[in-house]
Design a protein around this motif. Structure first.
Motif, mmCIF file in Angstrom:
data_model
loop_
_atom_site.group_PDB
_atom_site.id
_atom_site.type_symbol
_atom_site.label_atom_id
_atom_site.label_comp_id
_atom_site.label_asym_id
_atom_site.label_seq_id
_atom_site.Cartn_x
_atom_site.Cartn_y
_atom_site.Cartn_z
ATOM 1 N N LYS A 45 0.831 -1.198 0.000
ATOM 2 C CA LYS A 45 0.000 0.000 0.000
ATOM 3 C C LYS A 45 0.872 1.256 0.000
ATOM 4 C CE LYS A 45 -3.785 2.225 2.469
ATOM 5 N NZ LYS A 45 -4.683 2.163 3.623
ATOM 6 N N ALA A 46 1.934 1.264 0.793
ATOM 7 C CA ALA A 46 2.842 2.410 0.859
ATOM 8 C C ALA A 46 3.516 2.666 -0.491
ATOM 9 C CB ALA A 46 3.897 2.175 1.936
ATOM 10 N N LEU A 47 3.751 1.609 -1.253
ATOM 11 C CA LEU A 47 4.394 1.732 -2.560
ATOM 12 C C LEU A 47 3.392 1.929 -3.695
ATOM 13 C CD1 LEU A 47 7.059 -1.069 -2.093
ATOM 14 C CD2 LEU A 47 7.476 1.403 -2.158
ATOM 15 N N ASN A 48 2.117 1.997 -3.357
ATOM 16 C CA ASN A 48 1.042 2.175 -4.356
ATOM 17 C C ASN A 48 1.061 1.090 -5.425
ATOM 18 O OD1 ASN A 48 -0.070 4.565 -3.237
ATOM 19 N ND2 ASN A 48 1.621 5.717 -4.106
ATOM 20 N N ILE A 49 1.278 -0.131 -4.995
ATOM 21 C CA ILE A 49 1.266 -1.256 -5.915
ATOM 22 C C ILE A 49 -0.183 -1.633 -6.177
ATOM 23 C CG2 ILE A 49 1.880 -3.697 -6.179
ATOM 24 C CD1 ILE A 49 4.407 -3.069 -4.542
ATOM 25 N N PRO A 50 -0.567 -1.748 -7.444
ATOM 26 C CA PRO A 50 -1.962 -2.072 -7.774
ATOM 27 C C PRO A 50 -2.414 -3.399 -7.154
ATOM 28 C CG PRO A 50 -0.749 -1.433 -9.742
ATOM 29 C CD PRO A 50 0.253 -1.568 -8.634
ATOM 30 N N GLN A 51 -3.649 -3.443 -6.768
ATOM 31 C CA GLN A 51 -4.229 -4.622 -6.115
ATOM 32 C C GLN A 51 -4.047 -5.886 -6.951
ATOM 33 O OE1 GLN A 51 -5.633 -4.578 -2.979
ATOM 34 N NE2 GLN A 51 -5.712 -6.796 -3.136
ATOM 35 N N GLU A 52 -4.146 -5.761 -8.258
ATOM 36 C CA GLU A 52 -4.042 -6.956 -9.113
ATOM 37 C C GLU A 52 -2.640 -7.568 -9.090
ATOM 38 O OE1 GLU A 52 -3.767 -3.327 -11.867
ATOM 39 O OE2 GLU A 52 -5.163 -3.977 -10.328
ATOM 40 N N ASP A 53 -1.651 -6.855 -8.568
ATOM 41 C CA ASP A 53 -0.283 -7.375 -8.482
ATOM 42 C C ASP A 53 0.031 -7.979 -7.119
ATOM 43 O OD1 ASP A 53 0.070 -6.467 -11.064
ATOM 44 O OD2 ASP A 53 1.073 -4.611 -10.453
ATOM 45 N N HIS A 54 -0.831 -7.806 -6.150
ATOM 46 C CA HIS A 54 -0.556 -8.241 -4.777
ATOM 47 C C HIS A 54 -0.292 -9.729 -4.661
ATOM 48 C CE1 HIS A 54 -2.056 -4.573 -2.297
ATOM 49 N NE2 HIS A 54 -1.445 -4.184 -3.411
ATOM 50 N N ASP A 55 -1.122 -10.559 -5.258
ATOM 51 C CA ASP A 55 -0.939 -12.011 -5.133
ATOM 52 C C ASP A 55 0.389 -12.459 -5.727
ATOM 53 O OD1 ASP A 55 -3.294 -12.412 -3.753
ATOM 54 O OD2 ASP A 55 -4.452 -12.875 -5.566
ATOM 55 N N ARG A 56 0.741 -11.895 -6.864
ATOM 56 C CA ARG A 56 1.990 -12.273 -7.535
ATOM 57 C C ARG A 56 3.200 -11.894 -6.657
ATOM 58 N NH1 ARG A 56 0.821 -10.098 -12.010
ATOM 59 N NH2 ARG A 56 1.988 -8.183 -11.817
ATOM 60 N N ILE A 57 3.140 -10.738 -6.040
ATOM 61 C CA ILE A 57 4.255 -10.310 -5.184
ATOM 62 C C ILE A 57 4.309 -11.143 -3.923
ATOM 63 C CG2 ILE A 57 5.093 -8.386 -3.764
ATOM 64 C CD1 ILE A 57 4.216 -6.543 -6.066
ATOM 65 N N LYS A 58 3.172 -11.448 -3.338
ATOM 66 C CA LYS A 58 3.152 -12.312 -2.151
ATOM 67 C C LYS A 58 3.763 -13.676 -2.458
ATOM 68 C CE LYS A 58 -0.965 -10.398 0.029
ATOM 69 N NZ LYS A 58 -2.362 -10.678 0.369
ATOM 70 N N ASN A 59 3.413 -14.232 -3.604
ATOM 71 C CA ASN A 59 3.971 -15.525 -3.996
ATOM 72 C C ASN A 59 5.476 -15.449 -4.186
ATOM 73 O OD1 ASN A 59 1.496 -16.827 -3.938
ATOM 74 N ND2 ASN A 59 1.090 -16.454 -6.111
ATOM 75 N N ALA A 60 5.952 -14.375 -4.797
ATOM 76 C CA ALA A 60 7.383 -14.210 -5.005
ATOM 77 C C ALA A 60 8.123 -14.072 -3.673
ATOM 78 C CB ALA A 60 7.647 -12.993 -5.883
ATOM 79 N N LEU A 61 7.530 -13.392 -2.723
ATOM 80 C CA LEU A 61 8.160 -13.227 -1.405
ATOM 81 C C LEU A 61 8.178 -14.547 -0.633
ATOM 82 C CD1 LEU A 61 6.635 -9.804 -0.374
ATOM 83 C CD2 LEU A 61 9.056 -10.269 -0.805
ATOM 84 N N ALA A 62 7.219 -15.400 -0.872
ATOM 85 C CA ALA A 62 7.137 -16.678 -0.184
ATOM 86 C C ALA A 62 8.210 -17.654 -0.673
ATOM 87 C CB ALA A 62 5.762 -17.301 -0.357
#
Length: 63
Positions: A45-62
């Motif tokens: 949210k602080a980086l203004n990352i679009p909602q549609e990218d959230h799942d992909r980033i979460k998966n990459a962090l995992a």
């Protein structure tokens, strides 16, 4: 150079640019989480990352 070759080169450049941008977002989210003790959601949210990218980033962090 023919138009087909030029198109393939431009497509490859755009794909590489997109991958680099995605990797930078992941690094930025990870840094906010570690250094400022933010949750992944707060960091995105602080980086203004679009909602549609959230799942992909979460998966990459995992991984």
């Amino acid at each position: 150079m023919c138009n087909l070759s030029q198109g393939a080169i431009e497509k490859g450049i755009q794909k590489g640019y997109g991958q680099g941008r995605e990797e930078e977002r992941i690094v930025s989210v990870r840094n906010l989480m570690q250094n400022l003790h933010m949750t992944v959601e707060d960091a995105m949210k602080a980086l203004n990352i679009p909602q549609e990218d959230h799942d992909r980033i979460k998966n990459a962090l995992a991984n």
